[in-house]
Enzyme design. Structure first.
Site, PDB file in Angstrom:
ATOM      1  N   TYR A  48     -13.823  -2.068 -17.027  1.00  0.00           N
ATOM      2  CA  TYR A  48     -14.418  -3.309 -17.014  1.00  0.00           C
ATOM      3  C   TYR A  48     -15.072  -3.519 -15.752  1.00  0.00           C
ATOM      4  CZ  TYR A  48     -12.013  -3.581 -21.588  1.00  0.00           C
ATOM      5  OH  TYR A  48     -11.324  -3.259 -22.821  1.00  0.00           O
ATOM      6  N   LYS A  80       2.115  -3.504 -27.697  1.00  0.00           N
ATOM      7  CA  LYS A  80       1.988  -2.125 -27.641  1.00  0.00           C
ATOM      8  C   LYS A  80       3.000  -1.566 -26.518  1.00  0.00           C
ATOM      9  CE  LYS A  80      -1.259   1.405 -27.538  1.00  0.00           C
ATOM     10  NZ  LYS A  80      -2.823   1.610 -27.442  1.00  0.00           N
ATOM     11  N   ARG A 117     -11.087  -8.145 -28.087  1.00  0.00           N
ATOM     12  CA  ARG A 117     -10.576  -7.810 -26.974  1.00  0.00           C
ATOM     13  C   ARG A 117     -11.598  -7.234 -25.786  1.00  0.00           C
ATOM     14  NH1 ARG A 117      -5.227  -6.710 -24.924  1.00  0.00           N
ATOM     15  NH2 ARG A 117      -4.884  -4.652 -23.831  1.00  0.00           N
ATOM     16  N   ARG A 154      -4.761  -8.270 -28.853  1.00  0.00           N
ATOM     17  CA  ARG A 154      -4.898  -7.497 -29.983  1.00  0.00           C
ATOM     18  C   ARG A 154      -4.912  -8.177 -31.270  1.00  0.00           C
ATOM     19  NH1 ARG A 154      -1.647  -4.804 -26.367  1.00  0.00           N
ATOM     20  NH2 ARG A 154      -2.884  -2.906 -25.525  1.00  0.00           N
ATOM     21  N   HIS A 176      -2.055  -3.724 -19.212  1.00  0.00           N
ATOM     22  CA  HIS A 176      -2.407  -2.577 -18.899  1.00  0.00           C
ATOM     23  C   HIS A 176      -1.537  -2.050 -17.770  1.00  0.00           C
ATOM     24  CE1 HIS A 176      -7.041  -2.724 -20.335  1.00  0.00           C
ATOM     25  NE2 HIS A 176      -6.041  -2.560 -21.385  1.00  0.00           N
ATOM     26  N   HIS A 202     -10.917  -4.511 -32.303  1.00  0.00           N
ATOM     27  CA  HIS A 202     -10.593  -4.102 -30.984  1.00  0.00           C
ATOM     28  C   HIS A 202     -12.012  -4.724 -30.076  1.00  0.00           C
ATOM     29  CE1 HIS A 202      -7.350  -3.009 -29.021  1.00  0.00           C
ATOM     30  NE2 HIS A 202      -7.987  -2.044 -28.106  1.00  0.00           N
TER      31      HIS A 202
END
Length: 331
Positions: free
Chosen positions: A304, A216, A272, A193, A295, A269
């Protein structure tokens, strides 16, 4: 109520404040221990917090923040935003606030903001009640538990093409802030990020890898990078401490100059998304990508998967429609 369990231990199960209060369940080795717990709760009955009887919603939020909210990563933003929601609701008493009140508020609020914003507000207020009930600091039901969030259609993630990448980097390099291009390249090479890359310190950049911490979700990610990129970044960075100056606004202006149109909310973003998209298009593994992006849920990374050249490649050959039946022979 105290009852003996099959294993010889005793279970205490009662509602010290009545049926509308929290249920207390404890298992101990002796009946005496259970009785002591019961007596202790009953003796403190009048001293314990009873927000449902007298506290307003803003006071409930204050209590939540002191007992739990202050430990969250985005605690200041979350606290401020939740209080703003309460203010819009008119700061009712916690005891009288119902799901219907929020439903009417939501109906009007939808005229001003997006469905996504409403869903966030629903989760924030629901979490306040849920946590205080869990801590036995609120007796009563969670009115927000009856409010369902709205379903939002999944949006296609935007990414830069091979032709757009050099155009954007060229504009970044023209910026007065010479760190803009460096941070953009690091995001494209690592999937980090913008905030993670921009606040990188001297001890997080190595010859062949970068370490993202304070992320995050709080997890540390180690991402391999090319040695020549590390050399380039070192050449532009400050000599000690934090490597790069703040350059988000410089990146925003570079995107504007490039003429590249991006969806709302996908400014930095997009770098990313570009890393993840090209990684899959070049034959990358979806499970490895999950770890690279940090994630916790694979379903997020699966957005993706369709970009992989091998994704669902054999589906046409596995269907029941065989070659002889594809054409209508009666025509």
């Amino acid at each position: 109520m105290i009852k003996k369990l099959p294993d010889g231990r005793y279970q205490l199960d009662f509602y010290p404040f009545g049926s509308d209060g929290p249920r207390i369940k404890r298992v101990r080795n002796t009946r005496k221990e259970c009785k002591e717990i019961e007596t202790d709760y009953l003796s403190k009955k009048g001293q314990l917090h009873n927000p449902s009887d007298k506290m307003r919603l803003s006071e409930l939020v204050d209590l939540w923040y002191k007992m739990h909210g202050c430990t969250l990563k985005d605690h200041k933003y979350r606290f401020s935003r939740t209080l703003t929601i309460v203010k819009r609701l008119g700061d009712p008493k916690a005891k009288t606030f119902t799901a219907a009140h929020f439903a009417h508020y939501r109906e009007e609020r939808l005229k001003e903001v997006s469905v996504s914003t409403i869903n966030h507000e629903t989760r924030y207020l629901r979490a306040v009640y849920a946590e205080l009930i869990r801590l036995e600091l609120y007796r009563g039901d969670n009115p927000m538990a009856k409010i369902r969030t709205f379903r939002i259609d999944e949006k296609e993630l935007s990414y830069l093409t091979e032709e757009q990448i050099p155009v954007l980097l060229s504009e970044c390099d023209k910026s007065r802030n010479n760190h803009c291009g460096a941070v953009a390249r690091l995001c494209l090479a690592s999937g980090g990020r913008w905030s993670e890359a921009n606040r990188l310190t001297d001890g997080q950049l190595f010859k062949d890898r970068v370490v993202f911490s304070g992320t995050k979700n709080g997890k540390v990610r180690v991402i391999p990078i090319k040695p020549e990129l590390s050399v380039y970044l070192r050449g532009l960075s400050f000599p000690y401490g934090r490597l790069f100056d703040d350059c988000y606004s410089a990146f925003r202006k570079a995107v504007e100059r490039s003429g590249i149109k991006l969806p709302d909310g996908q400014l930095s973003h997009v770098l990313r998304h570009t890393f993840a998209s090209h990684y899959m298009m070049n034959g990358g593994d979806i499970l490895v990508l999950q770890r690279l992006l940090g994630h916790s849920d694979l379903k997020v990374t699966m957005r993706y998967a369709h970009l992989s050249p091998c994704y669902m490649k054999n589906v046409p050959n596995l269907s029941p429609l065989k070659g002889d039946y594809i054409m209508n022979t009666n025509i």
